[in-house]
Design an enzyme around this catalytic site. Structure first.
Site, short mmCIF file in Angstrom:
data_model
loop_
_atom_site.label_atom_id
_atom_site.label_comp_id
_atom_site.label_asym_id
_atom_site.label_seq_id
_atom_site.Cartn_x
_atom_site.Cartn_y
_atom_site.Cartn_z
NE ARG A 119 -3.91 -2.16 2.05
CZ ARG A 119 -3.61 -3.28 2.70
NH1 ARG A 119 -2.55 -3.36 3.47
NH2 ARG A 119 -4.39 -4.31 2.57
CE LYS A 139 -0.30 13.56 -15.32
NZ LYS A 139 -0.66 13.87 -16.73
CD GLU A 165 8.02 16.64 -23.42
OE1 GLU A 165 7.37 17.63 -23.02
OE2 GLU A 165 7.47 15.62 -23.91
CE LYS A 203 5.74 17.22 -15.09
NZ LYS A 203 5.94 15.88 -15.68
CD GLU A 262 -3.43 16.49 -17.28
OE1 GLU A 262 -2.50 15.75 -16.95
OE2 GLU A 262 -3.76 16.71 -18.46
NE ARG A 307 0.80 16.93 -14.08
CZ ARG A 307 1.38 16.13 -13.18
NH1 ARG A 307 0.94 16.09 -11.95
NH2 ARG A 307 2.38 15.36 -13.52
CG ASN A 320 -0.96 17.30 -21.98
OD1 ASN A 320 0.00 16.57 -21.74
ND2 ASN A 320 -2.08 17.25 -21.28
CG HIS A 340 2.37 16.40 -25.38
ND1 HIS A 340 3.19 17.50 -25.34
CD2 HIS A 340 3.02 15.41 -24.70
CE1 HIS A 340 4.29 17.19 -24.65
NE2 HIS A 340 4.20 15.94 -24.26
CG HIS A 358 -0.20 11.92 -27.74
ND1 HIS A 358 -0.94 12.52 -26.75
CD2 HIS A 358 0.99 11.60 -27.19
CE1 HIS A 358 -0.22 12.54 -25.63
NE2 HIS A 358 0.96 11.99 -25.88
CG HIS A 392 6.66 11.50 -26.09
ND1 HIS A 392 5.31 11.58 -26.34
CD2 HIS A 392 6.95 12.46 -25.17
CE1 HIS A 392 4.80 12.55 -25.60
NE2 HIS A 392 5.76 13.10 -24.88
P1 NAD Z 1 13.17 5.09 -21.89
O1 NAD Z 1 13.00 4.98 -20.45
O2 NAD Z 1 12.67 3.96 -22.72
O3 NAD Z 1 14.72 5.33 -22.23
C1 NAD Z 1 15.14 5.41 -23.56
C2 NAD Z 1 16.30 4.44 -23.83
O4 NAD Z 1 17.50 4.98 -23.28
C3 NAD Z 1 16.13 3.08 -23.17
O5 NAD Z 1 16.62 2.09 -24.02
C4 NAD Z 1 16.99 3.20 -21.92
O6 NAD Z 1 17.42 1.96 -21.42
C5 NAD Z 1 18.14 4.02 -22.45
N1 NAD Z 1 18.88 4.78 -21.46
C6 NAD Z 1 18.43 5.36 -20.33
N2 NAD Z 1 19.38 6.10 -19.77
C7 NAD Z 1 20.48 5.99 -20.54
C8 NAD Z 1 21.79 6.53 -20.48
N3 NAD Z 1 22.13 7.41 -19.53
N4 NAD Z 1 22.66 6.20 -21.45
C9 NAD Z 1 22.31 5.37 -22.46
N5 NAD Z 1 21.07 4.84 -22.59
C10 NAD Z 1 20.17 5.15 -21.63
O7 NAD Z 1 12.49 6.41 -22.48
P2 NAD Z 1 12.32 7.89 -21.87
O8 NAD Z 1 12.23 8.77 -23.05
O9 NAD Z 1 13.29 8.18 -20.82
O10 NAD Z 1 10.89 7.82 -21.17
C11 NAD Z 1 9.71 7.54 -21.89
C12 NAD Z 1 8.65 7.07 -20.94
O11 NAD Z 1 8.38 8.10 -20.00
C13 NAD Z 1 7.33 6.73 -21.60
O12 NAD Z 1 6.87 5.50 -21.11
C14 NAD Z 1 6.41 7.85 -21.16
O13 NAD Z 1 5.06 7.44 -21.05
C15 NAD Z 1 6.98 8.22 -19.85
N6 NAD Z 1 6.70 9.61 -19.43
C16 NAD Z 1 6.15 9.81 -18.20
C17 NAD Z 1 5.88 11.07 -17.76
C18 NAD Z 1 5.34 11.29 -16.37
O14 NAD Z 1 4.94 12.41 -16.04
N7 NAD Z 1 5.35 10.29 -15.54
C19 NAD Z 1 6.16 12.19 -18.57
C20 NAD Z 1 6.72 11.96 -19.82
C21 NAD Z 1 6.99 10.66 -20.24
MG MG Z 2 5.69 14.62 -23.24
#
Ligand code: NAD
Ligand code: MG
Length: 359
Positions: free
Chosen positions: A119, A141, A183, A225, A235, A239, A243, A246, A250, A263
């Site tokens: 929990r 999030k 971003e 942020k 949101e 918030r 987007n 976005h 998307h 993305h």
């Molecule tokens: P990711 O986590 O898939 O990382 C991208 C790639 O880089 C992966 O293969 C990872 O293993 C690699 N990697 C990570 N750090 C590295 C480093 N220092 N050196 C070399 N390689 C490295 O992608 P991302 O872009 O970091 O995140 C995308 C995700 O984040 C999505 O699932 C999205 O939905 C989520 N997201 C969440 C929020 C939120 O508010 N929670 C906001 C935006 C995006």
């Molecule tokens: Mg984004």
């Protein structure tokens, strides 16, 4: 070291930003932690796992490493369960602390696991992609994907600290840097015109990961942020401006098939389209639209939208959650540094999308 303090109803915590910060991970570990679950993937762990483990071992507490497969495709229920398996098999109790070391996928899954294990246990974000450092690790999030939709299962859950080591960006592919910078400039466009201008001036330094420039960009992004999230954690209003770009983005991601464009790349292009729409409906000047286009291109994002066909674009955008009474709503910028959220005349949207077909 730069520190940004995040204040939300769901929790207050510091974001520490510095080169080499990974070695200081122990500093934000709560004294009463009974054990530490370090969650990462093979890609990140191969580069930084040992440093993180050694830093955490300085606490004298037991560190249990839980490895998840790398990739968005694994941001699912089965993989989430590997975290619970690892924690239960190692008998971690409610005072254990989870550390999520990786990009947004690891951060979102680690956070959701922390929100629901017994929990709720405490967790620390150690984001290693630029996107995770400026966006996903801040704001609480967390969650996983469902076969029927991205990020459909999750929770709002704040970490006890975010630890950002700018050195780790050195091993990121250039496309991932561009995606993260999209971003970054978004924050300037929606809320801080001065920061947008600063990004224009420092774009070469940012792409080259100049330590001073990238540290400031991360710090300012986190501050902006954090400000938005502190006003509206869940949101219900403000918030939504995060987007910006976005809804177009998307549509690009799903229209081309997820993974084709990153993305952030899709958001970079989407912000140019959202700026064009803002010019038609909200008075954004033509000169400002060109500034958005030029900076999106300069950070390395594609700025020519894919030709999906106007009807298909609209269909894809309707799947996005931002419709009201069937009418599409968009984050618009009447000027650089100020955002609104409203529905637009369908003709204006069609004009922007028809341009995509001509591009
Ligand atoms: P990711 O986590 O898939 O990382 C991208 C790639 O880089 C992966 O293969 C990872 O293993 C690699 N990697 C990570 N750090 C590295 C480093 N220092 N050196 C070399 N390689 C490295 O992608 P991302 O872009 O970091 O995140 C995308 C995700 O984040 C999505 O699932 C999205 O939905 C989520 N997201 C969440 C929020 C939120 O508010 N929670 C906001 C935006 C995006
Ligand atoms: Mg984004």
């Amino acid at each position: 070291m730069s520190t940004v303090q995040v204040e939300t109803p769901g929790g207050s915590y510091p974001i520490h930003i510095a080169a080499g910060r990974l070695d200081a991970l122990a500093e934000s570990m709560p004294d009463d932690a009974t054990a530490i679950a370090l969650v990462s993937n093979p890609t990140v762990y191969a580069q930084y796992g040992q440093r993180a483990s050694q830093a955490l071992a300085k606490t004298g507490k037991r560190v249990v490493y839980i490895e998840l497969p790398d990739g968005e495709a694994y941001k699912d229920w089965q993989t989430l369960n590997l975290i619970f398996d690892g924690m239960l098999q190692n008998r971690l109790d409610r005072k254990a602390v989870l550390v999520a070391l990786g990009g947004g996928v690891i951060g979102d899954m680690g956070g959701f696991a922390a929100a629901s294990y017994m929990r709720g246990i405490r967790f620390i974000q150690a984001p290693t992609t630029l996107l995770a450092q400026v966006d996903s690790s801040v704001g609480g999030k967390t969650g996983i994907n469902h076969p029927l939709g991205k990020n459909m299962i999750g929770a709002f859950y704040q970490p006890v600290a975010v630890e950002i080591d700018t050195d780790v960006l050195a091993t990121l592919p250039a496309r991932e840097i561009a995606a993260g910078l999209a971003e970054v400039i978004k924050y300037g466009l929606i809320i801080d015109a001065g920061f947008f201008a600063w990004c224009e001036e420092h774009v070469d330094a940012l792409r080259a990961l100049d330590p001073q420039a990238i540290t400031y960009a991360i710090q300012r992004s986190c501050e902006l942020k954090a400000y938005v999230v502190s006003q509206d954690e869940r949101e219900s209003g403000l918030r939504a401006i995060l987007n910006f770009g976005h809804t177009f983005g998307h549509a690009i991601e799903s229209g081309l098939g997820y993974g084709e464009w990153l993305h952030g790349e899709a958001v970079g292009c989407g912000m140019v389209q959202a700026a064009e729409l803002s010019a038609l409906t909200s008075g954004l000047s033509a000169e400002s639209v060109e500034r958005v286009r030029a900076l999106a291109a300069a950070i390395g994002c594609p700025v020519r939208p894919p030709d999906l066909g106007t009807d298909r674009w609209i269909e894809l955008m309707q799947v996005d959650k931002k419709t009201e009474g069937g009418r599409l709503r968009f984050v618009l910028i009447p000027e650089i540094g100020r955002a609104t959220f409203e529905s637009v005349p369908p003709e204006a949207l069609r004009r922007v999308l028809d341009k995509a077909a001509l591009a």
